[in-house]
Each structure stands twice: as structure tokens, then as C-alpha cells.
Design a protein around this motif. Sequence first.
Motif, PDB file in Angstrom:
ATOM      1  N   PHE A  43      -1.808  31.027   4.356  1.00  0.00           N
ATOM      2  CA  PHE A  43      -2.691  30.993   3.186  1.00  0.00           C
ATOM      3  C   PHE A  43      -4.116  31.416   3.566  1.00  0.00           C
ATOM      4  O   PHE A  43      -4.806  32.069   2.790  1.00  0.00           O
ATOM      5  CB  PHE A  43      -2.687  29.583   2.575  1.00  0.00           C
ATOM      6  CG  PHE A  43      -3.483  29.492   1.303  1.00  0.00           C
ATOM      7  CD1 PHE A  43      -3.029  30.119   0.150  1.00  0.00           C
ATOM      8  CD2 PHE A  43      -4.680  28.809   1.267  1.00  0.00           C
ATOM      9  CE1 PHE A  43      -3.758  30.055  -1.023  1.00  0.00           C
ATOM     10  CE2 PHE A  43      -5.420  28.746   0.092  1.00  0.00           C
ATOM     11  CZ  PHE A  43      -4.954  29.365  -1.057  1.00  0.00           C
ATOM     12  N   ARG A  44      -4.538  31.056   4.782  1.00  0.00           N
ATOM     13  CA  ARG A  44      -5.906  31.369   5.209  1.00  0.00           C
ATOM     14  C   ARG A  44      -6.053  32.736   5.869  1.00  0.00           C
ATOM     15  O   ARG A  44      -7.165  33.190   6.110  1.00  0.00           O
ATOM     16  CB  ARG A  44      -6.384  30.288   6.193  1.00  0.00           C
ATOM     17  CG  ARG A  44      -6.778  28.976   5.517  1.00  0.00           C
ATOM     18  CD  ARG A  44      -7.584  28.128   6.480  1.00  0.00           C
ATOM     19  NE  ARG A  44      -6.965  28.095   7.803  1.00  0.00           N
ATOM     20  CZ  ARG A  44      -6.218  27.092   8.267  1.00  0.00           C
ATOM     21  NH1 ARG A  44      -6.034  26.030   7.527  1.00  0.00           N
ATOM     22  NH2 ARG A  44      -5.692  27.134   9.467  1.00  0.00           N
ATOM     23  N   ASP A  46      -6.152  36.770   6.727  1.00  0.00           N
ATOM     24  CA  ASP A  46      -6.721  37.908   5.994  1.00  0.00           C
ATOM     25  C   ASP A  46      -5.647  38.899   5.579  1.00  0.00           C
ATOM     26  O   ASP A  46      -5.815  39.645   4.618  1.00  0.00           O
ATOM     27  CB  ASP A  46      -7.759  38.606   6.872  1.00  0.00           C
ATOM     28  CG  ASP A  46      -8.895  37.666   7.204  1.00  0.00           C
ATOM     29  OD1 ASP A  46      -9.640  37.313   6.279  1.00  0.00           O
ATOM     30  OD2 ASP A  46      -9.002  37.247   8.383  1.00  0.00           O
ATOM     31  N   ARG A  47      -4.561  38.951   6.356  1.00  0.00           N
ATOM     32  CA  ARG A  47      -3.426  39.815   6.031  1.00  0.00           C
ATOM     33  C   ARG A  47      -2.137  39.091   6.377  1.00  0.00           C
ATOM     34  O   ARG A  47      -2.126  38.256   7.289  1.00  0.00           O
ATOM     35  CB  ARG A  47      -3.481  41.114   6.858  1.00  0.00           C
ATOM     36  CG  ARG A  47      -4.592  42.031   6.462  1.00  0.00           C
ATOM     37  CD  ARG A  47      -4.858  43.123   7.484  1.00  0.00           C
ATOM     38  NE  ARG A  47      -6.242  43.504   7.348  1.00  0.00           N
ATOM     39  CZ  ARG A  47      -6.693  44.335   6.420  1.00  0.00           C
ATOM     40  NH1 ARG A  47      -5.851  44.925   5.595  1.00  0.00           N
ATOM     41  NH2 ARG A  47      -7.977  44.595   6.322  1.00  0.00           N
ATOM     42  N   GLU A  75       0.512  32.738  -3.392  1.00  0.00           N
ATOM     43  CA  GLU A  75      -0.866  32.464  -3.819  1.00  0.00           C
ATOM     44  C   GLU A  75      -1.859  33.360  -3.073  1.00  0.00           C
ATOM     45  O   GLU A  75      -2.810  33.873  -3.665  1.00  0.00           O
ATOM     46  CB  GLU A  75      -1.216  30.995  -3.594  1.00  0.00           C
ATOM     47  CG  GLU A  75      -0.648  30.120  -4.705  1.00  0.00           C
ATOM     48  CD  GLU A  75      -0.676  28.634  -4.358  1.00  0.00           C
ATOM     49  OE1 GLU A  75      -1.612  28.206  -3.654  1.00  0.00           O
ATOM     50  OE2 GLU A  75       0.246  27.922  -4.789  1.00  0.00           O
ATOM     51  N   ALA A  76      -1.632  33.550  -1.783  1.00  0.00           N
ATOM     52  CA  ALA A  76      -2.547  34.395  -0.997  1.00  0.00           C
ATOM     53  C   ALA A  76      -2.538  35.824  -1.540  1.00  0.00           C
ATOM     54  O   ALA A  76      -3.586  36.459  -1.681  1.00  0.00           O
ATOM     55  CB  ALA A  76      -2.149  34.374   0.470  1.00  0.00           C
ATOM     56  N   ARG A  78      -1.148  36.999  -4.618  1.00  0.00           N
ATOM     57  CA  ARG A  78      -1.415  37.125  -6.053  1.00  0.00           C
ATOM     58  C   ARG A  78      -2.831  36.692  -6.427  1.00  0.00           C
ATOM     59  O   ARG A  78      -3.525  37.386  -7.153  1.00  0.00           O
ATOM     60  CB  ARG A  78      -0.429  36.244  -6.830  1.00  0.00           C
ATOM     61  CG  ARG A  78       0.943  36.834  -6.944  1.00  0.00           C
ATOM     62  CD  ARG A  78       1.081  37.502  -8.309  1.00  0.00           C
ATOM     63  NE  ARG A  78       2.293  38.285  -8.405  1.00  0.00           N
ATOM     64  CZ  ARG A  78       3.404  37.851  -8.999  1.00  0.00           C
ATOM     65  NH1 ARG A  78       3.447  36.647  -9.527  1.00  0.00           N
ATOM     66  NH2 ARG A  78       4.445  38.632  -9.071  1.00  0.00           N
ATOM     67  N   ASP A  79      -3.258  35.510  -5.931  1.00  0.00           N
ATOM     68  CA  ASP A  79      -4.538  34.953  -6.381  1.00  0.00           C
ATOM     69  C   ASP A  79      -5.707  35.402  -5.517  1.00  0.00           C
ATOM     70  O   ASP A  79      -6.813  35.565  -5.996  1.00  0.00           O
ATOM     71  CB  ASP A  79      -4.486  33.411  -6.406  1.00  0.00           C
ATOM     72  CG  ASP A  79      -3.331  32.911  -7.279  1.00  0.00           C
ATOM     73  OD1 ASP A  79      -2.832  33.719  -8.084  1.00  0.00           O
ATOM     74  OD2 ASP A  79      -2.918  31.750  -7.131  1.00  0.00           O
ATOM     75  N   LYS A  80      -5.459  35.579  -4.208  1.00  0.00           N
ATOM     76  CA  LYS A  80      -6.563  35.955  -3.327  1.00  0.00           C
ATOM     77  C   LYS A  80      -6.531  37.431  -2.944  1.00  0.00           C
ATOM     78  O   LYS A  80      -7.356  37.878  -2.150  1.00  0.00           O
ATOM     79  CB  LYS A  80      -6.540  35.088  -2.055  1.00  0.00           C
ATOM     80  CG  LYS A  80      -6.731  33.594  -2.353  1.00  0.00           C
ATOM     81  CD  LYS A  80      -7.279  32.829  -1.160  1.00  0.00           C
ATOM     82  CE  LYS A  80      -6.307  32.744  -0.016  1.00  0.00           C
ATOM     83  NZ  LYS A  80      -6.871  32.055   1.163  1.00  0.00           N
ATOM     84  N   ALA A  81      -5.563  38.170  -3.484  1.00  0.00           N
ATOM     85  CA  ALA A  81      -5.452  39.616  -3.242  1.00  0.00           C
ATOM     86  C   ALA A  81      -5.436  39.981  -1.763  1.00  0.00           C
ATOM     87  O   ALA A  81      -6.054  40.953  -1.335  1.00  0.00           O
ATOM     88  CB  ALA A  81      -6.571  40.361  -3.975  1.00  0.00           C
ATOM     89  N   ARG A  82      -4.720  39.196  -0.970  1.00  0.00           N
ATOM     90  CA  ARG A  82      -4.589  39.501   0.456  1.00  0.00           C
ATOM     91  C   ARG A  82      -3.584  40.633   0.653  1.00  0.00           C
ATOM     92  O   ARG A  82      -2.515  40.616   0.028  1.00  0.00           O
ATOM     93  CB  ARG A  82      -4.081  38.275   1.227  1.00  0.00           C
ATOM     94  CG  ARG A  82      -5.058  37.133   1.266  1.00  0.00           C
ATOM     95  CD  ARG A  82      -6.211  37.447   2.200  1.00  0.00           C
ATOM     96  NE  ARG A  82      -7.112  36.332   2.295  1.00  0.00           N
ATOM     97  CZ  ARG A  82      -8.280  36.224   1.644  1.00  0.00           C
ATOM     98  NH1 ARG A  82      -8.676  37.189   0.845  1.00  0.00           N
ATOM     99  NH2 ARG A  82      -9.030  35.175   1.804  1.00  0.00           N
ATOM    100  N   THR A 189      -1.902  44.584  -3.929  1.00  0.00           N
ATOM    101  CA  THR A 189      -2.251  44.517  -2.503  1.00  0.00           C
ATOM    102  C   THR A 189      -1.025  44.362  -1.602  1.00  0.00           C
ATOM    103  O   THR A 189      -1.162  44.038  -0.425  1.00  0.00           O
ATOM    104  CB  THR A 189      -3.217  43.346  -2.230  1.00  0.00           C
ATOM    105  OG1 THR A 189      -2.543  42.112  -2.524  1.00  0.00           O
ATOM    106  CG2 THR A 189      -4.466  43.451  -3.078  1.00  0.00           C
TER     107      THR A 189
END
Length: 216
Positions: A43-44, A46-47, A75-76, A78-82, A189
Amino acid sequence: MSVAIIDYGSGNLHSAAKAFERAARAMEQPQKIVVTRDPETVFRADRIVLPGVGAFADCRKGLDALDGMVDAMTEAVRDKARPFFGICVGMQLMATQGKEYVTTKGFDWISGDVVKITPREEDLKIPHMGWNTLDLVREHPVLERLPLGDKGRHAYFVHSYHLNAANEADVIARADYGGPVTAIVGKDTAIGTQFHPEKSQRFGLALISNFLKWKP
Ligand SMILES: NC(=O)CC[C@H](N)C(=O)O
């Protein structure tokens, strides 16, 4: 910067991790490659990279066995656009569902089913195994300035199923194996390759480098 490669017991994990480490070492800005089973780390990150070999249902089961992993990934992305990179079954899991032996739900990021490839010519064996040429359907930043051999974009495949995408806009490249085979998909992404970049030598390594540099 960190890149999480998800470890859920899939066979190509180590070769994939090695290829990402090699590509990362060659870059100016260091990126840490972390092989992990921990949803919080994913989740944390960057990729995110999801490798995968074997049967669709087994891969899904392995991933589901890591409590909270699919939610963390989703969530990473969809929501954080990783940026996300799925390889082989890791790419197939992006589909609505897989049809290998049994019907199994995918993440449904790319509408479509993972179905058996059915080459027109009888002498074309299944699995589709070996090098094949990619035909670009549309441009994508991860495909920019790649080293081309005499056969153009050439990548290494081992599979019997492919993602039959419902929307043409989600297809980035195809190969031909007695009919069209989906080779690269991409949406927002997330990208995924049916072939193995970690086995695709210079071309594969350059593709991984582009993914590591991609800032969608
Ligand atoms: N290379 C493999 O592990 C095969 C992946 C998948 N089961 C397919 O045949 O498409």
C-alpha cells in the motif's frame, strides 16, 4: 522510492525480482526493490509488480491467502494512482474473470475474460512458447524508445490462455499466433504483459526501466 514485488509463492518471483533489481541499478535515481508478502508495504510502495505463473485459479488462491493484499493493491492503484505492472498470470488477474479449467474472478480492472488461445493452424502447438513479435495497437509511455531487434519488438511468451479484452482501448499490443494474442494491456496507471519481460533480454529490461521511470 520503493517498488513492491508481491510474493505470494509464484514461480517467476525471483527471476522477476532480479530483472527489476538490474533495471533499477542502471538508473540515475535509485529505487529500492522490495519483495514482500505484507499488504501495508504494498500500500505504501511507489510502484507495484505482480508476477505470476501457473494456473489462474491457483494464483488467485495464493494471493487471497495473503490477508488484505488484493484490497491493498486495489486501493494503491485505484485511489492513489500507483503504477502497477502485472506479468503473465499477474496480468491475466487484471481481467474480469479467468476461464482456465474453472471460472475464477479477477480484479476486473480490465473488462474481459482470460480464455484459451486457439491457433487456426493445427501445427501451432499449445502452450505458445518462445519469442514472438509485438504489434503495437497504441502508443504508451512504457513502450517509448525501446531497443528493437531485426524482428522489431520481440518478447518471450509461455502461455495457453490470454486476456480477451472487451474494450479495444485497453489493448496496447498483440502478437500473432495463428490469430491475435493479447500481449500488453493498459488502463490508467496499470499495465500488464502476457509475455515475460524478465526473460525478454534487452527488450524486456528496457521495458522494465521504462516502467520504473513512468510517472503517470
Ligand atoms: N506460463 C504459465 O505459467 C502459464 C500461465 C497461464 N496458465 C496460461 O497458460 O496462460
